[in-house]
Design a protein around this motif. Structure first.
Motif, short mmCIF file in Angstrom:
data_model
loop_
_atom_site.label_atom_id
_atom_site.label_comp_id
_atom_site.label_asym_id
_atom_site.label_seq_id
_atom_site.Cartn_x
_atom_site.Cartn_y
_atom_site.Cartn_z
N SER A 131 0.80 -1.23 0.00
CA SER A 131 0.00 0.00 0.00
C SER A 131 0.83 1.28 0.00
O SER A 131 0.34 2.33 -0.40
CB SER A 131 -0.97 0.01 1.19
N ARG A 132 2.09 1.21 0.40
CA ARG A 132 2.94 2.41 0.40
C ARG A 132 3.67 2.60 -0.92
O ARG A 132 4.41 3.57 -1.09
CB ARG A 132 3.94 2.34 1.56
N MET A 133 3.46 1.68 -1.84
CA MET A 133 4.04 1.81 -3.19
C MET A 133 2.96 2.45 -4.06
O MET A 133 2.23 1.78 -4.77
CB MET A 133 4.44 0.43 -3.73
N ASN A 134 2.87 3.78 -3.99
CA ASN A 134 1.72 4.46 -4.60
C ASN A 134 2.13 5.60 -5.53
O ASN A 134 1.41 6.59 -5.65
CB ASN A 134 0.80 4.98 -3.50
N ARG A 135 3.23 5.43 -6.23
CA ARG A 135 3.68 6.48 -7.14
C ARG A 135 3.16 6.25 -8.56
O ARG A 135 2.91 5.13 -8.98
CB ARG A 135 5.20 6.55 -7.16
N TYR A 136 3.05 7.35 -9.28
CA TYR A 136 2.72 7.34 -10.70
C TYR A 136 4.06 7.40 -11.43
O TYR A 136 4.84 8.32 -11.22
CB TYR A 136 1.87 8.56 -11.05
N LEU A 137 4.35 6.42 -12.28
CA LEU A 137 5.70 6.25 -12.83
C LEU A 137 5.90 6.79 -14.23
O LEU A 137 7.02 7.04 -14.64
CB LEU A 137 6.08 4.77 -12.80
N GLY A 138 4.84 6.96 -14.99
CA GLY A 138 5.00 7.46 -16.35
C GLY A 138 3.73 7.30 -17.16
O GLY A 138 2.78 6.65 -16.73
N LEU A 139 3.74 7.88 -18.34
CA LEU A 139 2.57 7.89 -19.22
C LEU A 139 3.05 7.76 -20.66
O LEU A 139 4.11 8.29 -21.02
CB LEU A 139 1.81 9.21 -19.04
N ARG A 140 2.28 7.04 -21.46
CA ARG A 140 2.58 6.97 -22.89
C ARG A 140 1.28 6.77 -23.64
O ARG A 140 0.24 6.52 -23.04
CB ARG A 140 3.57 5.85 -23.20
N ARG A 141 1.36 6.89 -24.96
CA ARG A 141 0.21 6.61 -25.82
C ARG A 141 0.55 5.40 -26.67
O ARG A 141 1.68 5.24 -27.13
CB ARG A 141 -0.10 7.79 -26.73
N ASP A 142 -0.46 4.54 -26.86
CA ASP A 142 -0.22 3.37 -27.71
C ASP A 142 -0.55 3.70 -29.17
O ASP A 142 -0.87 4.85 -29.49
CB ASP A 142 -1.01 2.16 -27.20
N GLU A 143 -0.48 2.70 -30.03
CA GLU A 143 -0.70 2.89 -31.46
C GLU A 143 -2.10 3.40 -31.78
O GLU A 143 -2.32 4.04 -32.80
CB GLU A 143 -0.44 1.58 -32.23
N GLN A 144 -3.07 3.09 -30.93
CA GLN A 144 -4.45 3.55 -31.13
C GLN A 144 -4.70 4.92 -30.50
O GLN A 144 -5.83 5.41 -30.54
CB GLN A 144 -5.45 2.54 -30.55
N GLY A 145 -3.69 5.51 -29.88
CA GLY A 145 -3.83 6.82 -29.28
C GLY A 145 -4.34 6.80 -27.84
O GLY A 145 -4.58 7.86 -27.26
N ARG A 146 -4.49 5.60 -27.27
CA ARG A 146 -4.94 5.50 -25.88
C ARG A 146 -3.80 5.86 -24.94
O ARG A 146 -2.65 5.52 -25.21
CB ARG A 146 -5.42 4.09 -25.56
N PHE A 147 -4.14 6.49 -23.84
CA PHE A 147 -3.14 6.80 -22.82
C PHE A 147 -2.95 5.60 -21.92
O PHE A 147 -3.93 4.98 -21.48
CB PHE A 147 -3.58 8.01 -21.99
N LEU A 148 -1.70 5.27 -21.64
CA LEU A 148 -1.37 4.16 -20.75
C LEU A 148 -0.53 4.72 -19.61
O LEU A 148 0.57 5.23 -19.83
CB LEU A 148 -0.59 3.08 -21.50
N LEU A 149 -1.07 4.65 -18.42
CA LEU A 149 -0.42 5.19 -17.24
C LEU A 149 0.23 4.06 -16.47
O LEU A 149 -0.41 3.05 -16.19
CB LEU A 149 -1.49 5.88 -16.37
N ARG A 150 1.50 4.22 -16.13
CA ARG A 150 2.22 3.21 -15.36
C ARG A 150 2.25 3.67 -13.91
O ARG A 150 2.69 4.78 -13.61
CB ARG A 150 3.63 3.03 -15.90
N VAL A 151 1.75 2.81 -13.02
CA VAL A 151 1.66 3.14 -11.60
C VAL A 151 2.21 1.98 -10.77
O VAL A 151 2.36 0.87 -11.26
CB VAL A 151 0.20 3.42 -11.17
N GLU A 152 2.47 2.26 -9.50
CA GLU A 152 2.84 1.21 -8.57
C GLU A 152 1.56 0.57 -8.03
O GLU A 152 0.47 1.15 -8.12
CB GLU A 152 3.68 1.79 -7.44
N PRO A 153 1.66 -0.62 -7.43
CA PRO A 153 0.46 -1.37 -7.04
C PRO A 153 -0.36 -0.75 -5.91
O PRO A 153 -1.53 -1.07 -5.76
CB PRO A 153 1.01 -2.73 -6.60
#
Length: 154
Positions: free
Chosen positions: A76-98
């Motif tokens: 529960s203390r691993m709560n950071r937002y690590l990065g963002l990208r867009r895929d080939e379809q233009g969707r945003f993909l957010l990488r987060v900790e669990p």
């Protein structure tokens, strides 16, 4: 024991149960905040053949976060937002900790204000596109908004 691994005591009693109201027991507990800490804890406990129960917010109703001996690894203390990208379809993909909580993610998305500390340049560029894009949402909708994303994925 490693400094990150603490003996399970009355101080941690609440971590012996989840929303299922089932109770269990453990001999130790840890609250890592970084992936390196998780690896070190898992290496040590694996070498000692200690069973591990992984927990997040403990909101589940199926007793999946209830320990049956061994160690509790609470993310529960691993709560950071690590990065963002867009895929080939233009969707945003957010990488987060669990340990990111669903209700907090929803608030951040609604405000279009994600915490970007430590992001690389590509993520910051995708973030600029995110802020200019129509409102985004996380499509998964469990019954409990206080759930951690890691638990939802599990």
């Amino acid at each position: 024991m490693s400094a990150a691994i603490k003996p399970f005591s009355d101080e941690f009693e609440e971590y012996g149960r989840d929303e299922s109201r089932t109770s269990g027991e453990a001999s130790s507990i840890s609250f890592p905040t970084k992936e390196d800490e998780v690896r070190a804890i898992l290496r040590k406990l694996h070498a000692e053949h200690v069973p591990i129960t992984v927990q997040g917010a403990r909101t589940g109703l199926a007793a999946g976060a209830v320990p049956h001996g061994g160690h509790i690894l609470n993310t529960s203390r691993m709560n950071r937002y690590l990065g963002l990208r867009r895929d080939e379809q233009g969707r945003f993909l957010l990488r987060v900790e669990p340990g990111v909580v669903l209700s907090e993610l929803r608030k951040q998305l609604g405000k279009k204000a994600l915490p970007t500390a430590g992001w690389d340049q590509a993520s910051l560029e995708a973030y600029e596109e995110f802020q200019a894009a129509p409102e985004q949402f996380f499509p998964t909708d469990p019954t409990e908004a206080s759930a951690c994303l890691g638990g939802m994925a599990a």
